[in-house]
Scaffold this active site. Structure first.
Site, short mmCIF file in Angstrom:
data_model
loop_
_atom_site.label_atom_id
_atom_site.label_comp_id
_atom_site.label_asym_id
_atom_site.label_seq_id
_atom_site.Cartn_x
_atom_site.Cartn_y
_atom_site.Cartn_z
N ARG A 45 37.18 34.40 47.27
CA ARG A 45 37.28 34.34 48.73
C ARG A 45 36.31 33.43 49.46
NH1 ARG A 45 37.08 40.66 48.71
NH2 ARG A 45 35.80 39.95 46.97
N ARG A 84 46.18 32.35 47.99
CA ARG A 84 46.42 33.81 47.98
C ARG A 84 47.40 34.19 49.09
NH1 ARG A 84 42.17 38.51 49.33
NH2 ARG A 84 42.91 37.96 51.40
N TYR A 129 37.44 53.33 36.34
CA TYR A 129 38.52 53.22 37.33
C TYR A 129 39.71 54.11 36.96
CZ TYR A 129 36.09 49.22 39.37
OH TYR A 129 35.16 48.42 39.98
N ASP A 164 42.28 39.85 36.72
CA ASP A 164 41.33 40.92 37.02
C ASP A 164 41.24 41.84 35.81
OD1 ASP A 164 39.86 42.02 39.58
OD2 ASP A 164 40.52 43.74 38.42
N ARG A 173 32.83 35.28 39.10
CA ARG A 173 33.70 35.37 40.28
C ARG A 173 33.76 34.05 41.05
NH1 ARG A 173 34.54 41.01 41.01
NH2 ARG A 173 36.16 40.42 42.44
O1 CP3 Z 1 36.52 33.80 39.24
C1 CP3 Z 1 36.49 34.71 38.41
O2 CP3 Z 1 35.45 35.26 38.02
C2 CP3 Z 1 37.79 35.12 37.75
C3 CP3 Z 1 38.47 36.18 38.37
C4 CP3 Z 1 37.96 37.62 38.35
C5 CP3 Z 1 38.34 38.54 39.35
N1 CP3 Z 1 37.89 39.76 39.00
C6 CP3 Z 1 39.15 38.19 40.53
C7 CP3 Z 1 39.12 39.07 41.71
C8 CP3 Z 1 37.18 38.31 37.43
C9 CP3 Z 1 36.46 37.82 36.19
C10 CP3 Z 1 37.16 39.68 37.85
C11 CP3 Z 1 36.48 40.75 37.11
C12 CP3 Z 1 36.32 42.07 37.72
N2 CP3 Z 1 37.21 42.75 38.51
C13 CP3 Z 1 35.22 42.92 37.49
C14 CP3 Z 1 34.05 42.59 36.59
C15 CP3 Z 1 33.13 41.61 37.20
C16 CP3 Z 1 32.26 42.15 38.31
O3 CP3 Z 1 32.34 41.61 39.40
O4 CP3 Z 1 31.48 43.09 38.03
C17 CP3 Z 1 35.43 44.10 38.21
C18 CP3 Z 1 34.50 45.29 38.27
C19 CP3 Z 1 36.71 43.99 38.84
C20 CP3 Z 1 37.39 45.02 39.65
C21 CP3 Z 1 37.65 44.54 41.03
N3 CP3 Z 1 38.56 43.54 41.37
C22 CP3 Z 1 37.05 45.01 42.22
C23 CP3 Z 1 36.00 46.09 42.30
C24 CP3 Z 1 37.62 44.28 43.27
C25 CP3 Z 1 37.36 44.51 44.75
C26 CP3 Z 1 36.06 44.00 45.14
C27 CP3 Z 1 36.14 42.56 45.41
O5 CP3 Z 1 35.28 41.83 44.90
O6 CP3 Z 1 37.04 42.19 46.11
C28 CP3 Z 1 38.52 43.33 42.73
C29 CP3 Z 1 39.32 42.33 43.45
C30 CP3 Z 1 39.21 40.89 43.02
N4 CP3 Z 1 39.16 40.46 41.73
C31 CP3 Z 1 39.18 39.76 43.87
C32 CP3 Z 1 39.14 38.62 43.06
C33 CP3 Z 1 39.14 37.18 43.50
C34 CP3 Z 1 39.27 39.80 45.38
C35 CP3 Z 1 40.69 39.97 45.73
C36 CP3 Z 1 41.03 39.25 47.00
O7 CP3 Z 1 41.39 38.07 46.92
O8 CP3 Z 1 40.94 39.91 48.04
#
Ligand code: CP3
Length: 344
Positions: free
Chosen positions: A27, A36, A151, A73, A23
């Site tokens: 943010r 964003r 999900y 994502d 990640r």
């Molecule tokens: O930088 C990176 O790693 C690449 C981008 C990436 C995102 N999501 C962007 C994202 C990657 C590899 C993921 C994977 C992801 N997404 C997982 C597996 C990894 C982990 O963390 O366990 C999971 C379970 C998700 C599902 C998901 N996406 C959730 C539960 C959420 C909300 C919680 C949160 O962290 O915000 C997201 C949103 C998300 N995915 C954001 C980002 C940058 C935040 C969105 C925002 O900008 O508000």
């Protein structure tokens, strides 16, 4: 030019141990928040290859990591299989119509047809291939079928997984039907990411720890291995990283043809090394909350280096970086990983 990160994935000697952070685009970076905001929403950002490419590269320039991970994502997969996805502020991802029965599963778009709808992801990778410095690796990724299914069935994040587990224990055939369908899409999706330029791929099984051991191997690991083996057979030069979070108790039973095992922060690195270190390169595993303290970060990086000795290892966090981590501290983590592992 050979990429240090790819060499390290294959267990080759490198001048220092490469590092990236799960990640890492997100943010905690003000530069990400700006792009964003311009995109209007997180999903718009995922759909915009130019902007997605920009935020993918940000952590390389700002924090100094050795690899870029595609900005997208895991949930775009079920979204393109036909499920309406929304990211709600303060709540996270929501599927408004979660899967209820076999007819819902049958109605999902499957196979290559679903994978073909993810063109914006492949376009982002192609752009990244042009933009990235030659010595930096590009990581593609997917969610594990089990994590995606949680999900799709629950509709959102869950603490109990009761709908998924009800299916596992009352109608396992139907759960397998869903998992097999998702696995098929993921195989094509990963393959197309590789063809678009991914140098490495990682499978995130974020919710692995929800399952008891027998169920884990039957309903999750088996499908992850199926995906990895499909890819390794066709693309042996592309390293595959498996990241099943929170299954330190199950390490004795880990098997399959893949290259790197991602160790989560709850599993001691020494234990992972003892159980899996000869068979797989290990990635990880600093507790992400240590990033709140530079001192605790340094102590942990030194400890991991002592255990791994700079061999068959990639530095990373043991799960994703949190949004309120100071950028300075993330930079400190990366430079400490390089400092302790640099060979004379
Ligand atoms: O930088 C990176 O790693 C690449 C981008 C990436 C995102 N999501 C962007 C994202 C990657 C590899 C993921 C994977 C992801 N997404 C997982 C597996 C990894 C982990 O963390 O366990 C999971 C379970 C998700 C599902 C998901 N996406 C959730 C539960 C959420 C909300 C919680 C949160 O962290 O915000 C997201 C949103 C998300 N995915 C954001 C980002 C940058 C935040 C969105 C925002 O900008 O508000």
């Amino acid at each position: 030019m050979s990429k240090i990160f790819v060499d390290a994935c294959f267990g080759k000697e490198t001048p220092y141990t490469p590092v990236w952070m799960m990640r890492q685009a997100g943010r905690y970076l003000p530069e990400y928040m700006k792009v964003r905001a311009e995109a209007g929403s997180f999903l718009n950002l995922c759909h915009d290859p130019k902007k997605a490419c920009e935020v993918t590269i940000q952590p390389l320039d700002i924090v100094g990591v050795d690899a870029a991970i595609l900005f997208s994502d895991i949930l775009v997969i079920p979204h393109e299989m036909g499920m309406d996805l929304e990211f709600i502020k303060g709540e996270g991802p929501v599927f408004h119509k979660p899967l209820k029965d076999e007819a819902d599963i049958d109605a999902l778009l499957g196979g290559e047809e679903a994978a073909n709808k993810l063109t914006y992801v492949y376009d982002t990778l192609k752009l990244l291939k042009e933009e990235l410095p030659e010595d930096k690796a590009l990581i593609g990724f997917t969610g594990a079928p089990w994590t995606l299914a949680t999900y799709m069935i629950e509709g959102k994040g869950t603490k109990t997984y009761n709908l998924c587990k009800k299916l596992i224990y009352t109608n396992p055939e139907l759960m397998h039907k869903l998992l097999a369908k998702v696995t098929q899409v993921v195989k094509y999706y990963m393959e197309k990411q590789i063809l678009a330029g991914a140098d490495v791929v990682q499978i995130f099984d974020s919710w692995a720890a929800a399952l008891e051991k027998q169920a884990y191997f039957e309903f999750s690991w088996k499908y992850m291995v199926e995906i990895a083996e499909y890819l390794k057979e066709k693309y042996p030069h592309i390293p595959v990283i498996m990241f099943p979070k929170g299954i330190g108790q199950y390490l004795d039973d880990i098997y399959g043809n893949f290259d790197v095992f991602g160790v989560d922060w709850s599993t001691p690195m020494a234990l992972a090394k003892e159980k899996l270190g000869d068979k797989y390169v290990l990635q990880g595993n600093m507790e992400p909350c240590r990033l709140y303290s530079k001192e605790k970060t340094t102590a942990c990086v030194e400890k991991i280096q002592e255990v791994m000795g700079g061999k068959r290892h990639i530095f990373n966090l043991g799960h994703g970086i949190l949004p309120d981590v100071p950028v300075e501290n993330a930079k400190h983590f990366v430079s400490e990983c390089h400092r302790v592992s640099k060979k004379a």
